[in-house]
Design an enzyme around this catalytic site. Structure first.
Site, PDB file in Angstrom:
ATOM      1  N   ARG A   1       0.777  -1.151   0.133  1.00  0.00           N
ATOM      2  CA  ARG A   1       0.009   0.004   0.073  1.00  0.00           C
ATOM      3  C   ARG A   1       1.008   1.160  -0.072  1.00  0.00           C
ATOM      4  O   ARG A   1       1.527   1.378   1.061  1.00  0.00           O
ATOM      5  CB  ARG A   1      -0.862  -0.100   1.215  1.00  0.00           C
ATOM      6  CG  ARG A   1      -1.742   0.992   1.044  1.00  0.00           C
ATOM      7  CD  ARG A   1      -2.540   1.057   2.583  1.00  0.00           C
ATOM      8  NE  ARG A   1      -1.749   2.049   3.387  1.00  0.00           N
ATOM      9  CZ  ARG A   1      -1.686   1.763   4.759  1.00  0.00           C
ATOM     10  NH1 ARG A   1      -2.165   0.881   5.192  1.00  0.00           N
ATOM     11  NH2 ARG A   1      -0.872   2.586   5.479  1.00  0.00           N
TER      12      ARG A   1
ATOM     13  N   HIS B   1      -3.313   4.469   4.819  1.00  0.00           N
ATOM     14  CA  HIS B   1      -4.615   3.886   4.973  1.00  0.00           C
ATOM     15  C   HIS B   1      -5.566   4.538   4.108  1.00  0.00           C
ATOM     16  O   HIS B   1      -6.457   3.994   3.451  1.00  0.00           O
ATOM     17  CB  HIS B   1      -4.919   3.577   6.355  1.00  0.00           C
ATOM     18  CG  HIS B   1      -6.259   2.828   6.415  1.00  0.00           C
ATOM     19  ND1 HIS B   1      -6.405   1.581   6.024  1.00  0.00           N
ATOM     20  CD2 HIS B   1      -7.369   3.428   6.987  1.00  0.00           C
ATOM     21  CE1 HIS B   1      -7.798   1.315   6.343  1.00  0.00           C
ATOM     22  NE2 HIS B   1      -8.569   2.361   6.882  1.00  0.00           N
TER      23      HIS B   1
ATOM     24  N   TYR C   1       3.819   5.207  11.796  1.00  0.00           N
ATOM     25  CA  TYR C   1       4.245   3.576  11.621  1.00  0.00           C
ATOM     26  C   TYR C   1       5.327   2.997  10.668  1.00  0.00           C
ATOM     27  O   TYR C   1       5.567   1.883  10.870  1.00  0.00           O
ATOM     28  CB  TYR C   1       3.066   2.729  11.839  1.00  0.00           C
ATOM     29  CG  TYR C   1       1.868   3.047  10.831  1.00  0.00           C
ATOM     30  CD1 TYR C   1       2.346   2.251   9.317  1.00  0.00           C
ATOM     31  CD2 TYR C   1       1.068   4.038  10.956  1.00  0.00           C
ATOM     32  CE1 TYR C   1       1.085   2.475   8.508  1.00  0.00           C
ATOM     33  CE2 TYR C   1       0.115   4.173   9.838  1.00  0.00           C
ATOM     34  CZ  TYR C   1       0.250   3.435   8.639  1.00  0.00           C
ATOM     35  OH  TYR C   1      -0.762   3.513   7.402  1.00  0.00           O
TER      36      TYR C   1
END
Length: 327
Positions: free
Chosen positions: A240, A244, A253
């Site tokens: 990805r 998100h 993160y």
């Protein structure tokens, strides 16, 4: 089944169009013109490879929220997407009532899902059972992210499909993060494909950045399903590239170095390199596609911005069935 050069170019075109639409959605969000966007950048090869392996308009689909490229391959238009993003009355899935990227398309047998992840797996199992009871040769494709394979609904749907040998293709788009959690904190096995063994169905891992590899894997799964050999779990391993969603800050993160490293396996770049190597895509054809994609995106945004919002008195229709009186 061997793909013609023309079909391969069409697959690349759909990936490119999905990418340009997705990129524009991020811009629209930053401009304050839409409230929310959830991205499929990095997922295009898995979705297009799967879509082209099925009989579109005949088979069934229960997609998940990142499946923009898949939906475009099924006939969803850039204008449809923009209407949904902006919550306009002409949104074909819900008339502006549903969150964006909660796809629904009757003509493509694409069934809308709910916000909790993995619920579409149960829908797919139910559709698969109906197909079997009607003795049809159709199949149903459902897709989720790897994080959804930790959900009870996913296990229930997969177990039901396996027990009853239903014609279901379960594609897990493993993008390495369930929001912010990497796979090693989500599961005790290397990946979702390894879960198939314990549930009694065929499991396979494929390079999800290679559209043609995904096409081959899903085509074989479809063939097994049409023969009555039951469901298959295809783990398309990819990355990805974006956060998100438009509400996420992925810098908390993962490092920028990690993201940049994975961009070397950008699905568009992988497909473009393969097509040019076999001389199926010229520079002129690529330039024409880029121009056409940007024009289509511009036209879709313009149409959606000019379109009306649904009126308040339409809020409950057709959400609830209307009472029908006879005589």
């Amino acid at each position: 089944m061997a793909l013609s050069a023309e079909t391969k170019r069409e697959m690349y075109w759909m990936m490119l169009l999905a990418r340009r639409l997705d990129e524009r959605a991020w811009v629209l969000h930053r401009q304050g013109k839409i409230a929310f966007h959830i991205s499929g950048i990095g997922h295009e090869a898995a979705q297009i490879g799967a879509a082209f392996a099925l009989r579109r308009g005949y088979d069934w689909f229960t997609p998940y929220y990142r499946d923009l490229a898949l939906m475009l391959a099924l006939g969803y238009t850039p204008t449809d997407f923009m209407m949904s993003l902006m919550g306009k009355k002409a949104d074909p899935g819900s008339g502006g009532r549903q969150m964006p990227s909660h796809w629904s398309m009757r003509s493509a047998n694409a069934v809308s899902h709910s916000a909790p992840v993995a619920t579409q797996t149960s829908h797919a199992a139910g559709i698969g059972l109906a197909i079997k009871l009607h003795k049809e040769d159709k199949v149903v494709l459902t897709s989720v992210g790897e994080g959804a394979t930790s959900q009870g609904e996913w296990y229930e749907g997969v177990n039901w499909a396996a027990v009853h040998r239903l014609p279901v293709i379960l594609m897990v788009q493993n993008n390495q993060y369930a929001i912010s959690e990497p796979p090693q904190t989500q599961m005790a096995v290397p990946g979702p494909a390894d879960k198939a063994c314990g549930l009694g169905l065929h499991g396979e891992r494929v390079d999800g950045t290679d559209v043609f590899a995904v096409y081959d894997a899903v085509s074989q799964a479809v063939e097994r399903a049409r023969k009555g050999e039951g469901p298959s779990l295809i783990e398309a391993r990819l990355y990805r590239i974006t956060p998100h969603s438009s509400d996420d800050d992925d810098r908390t993160y993962r490092s920028r170095e990690e993201v940049e490293d994975h961009k070397k396996r950008d699905p568009l770049l992988v497909a473009q390199t393969a097509l040019k190597k076999e001389k199926s895509l010229s520079n002129a054809q690529e330039d024409e596609m880029e121009t056409r994609a940007r024009e289509m995106v511009d036209e879709a945004v313009k149409a959606a911005e000019a379109a009306p919002y649904p009126s308040p008195d339409e809020a409950a229709y057709p959400v609830y069935v209307e009472e029908i009186r006879h005589g």
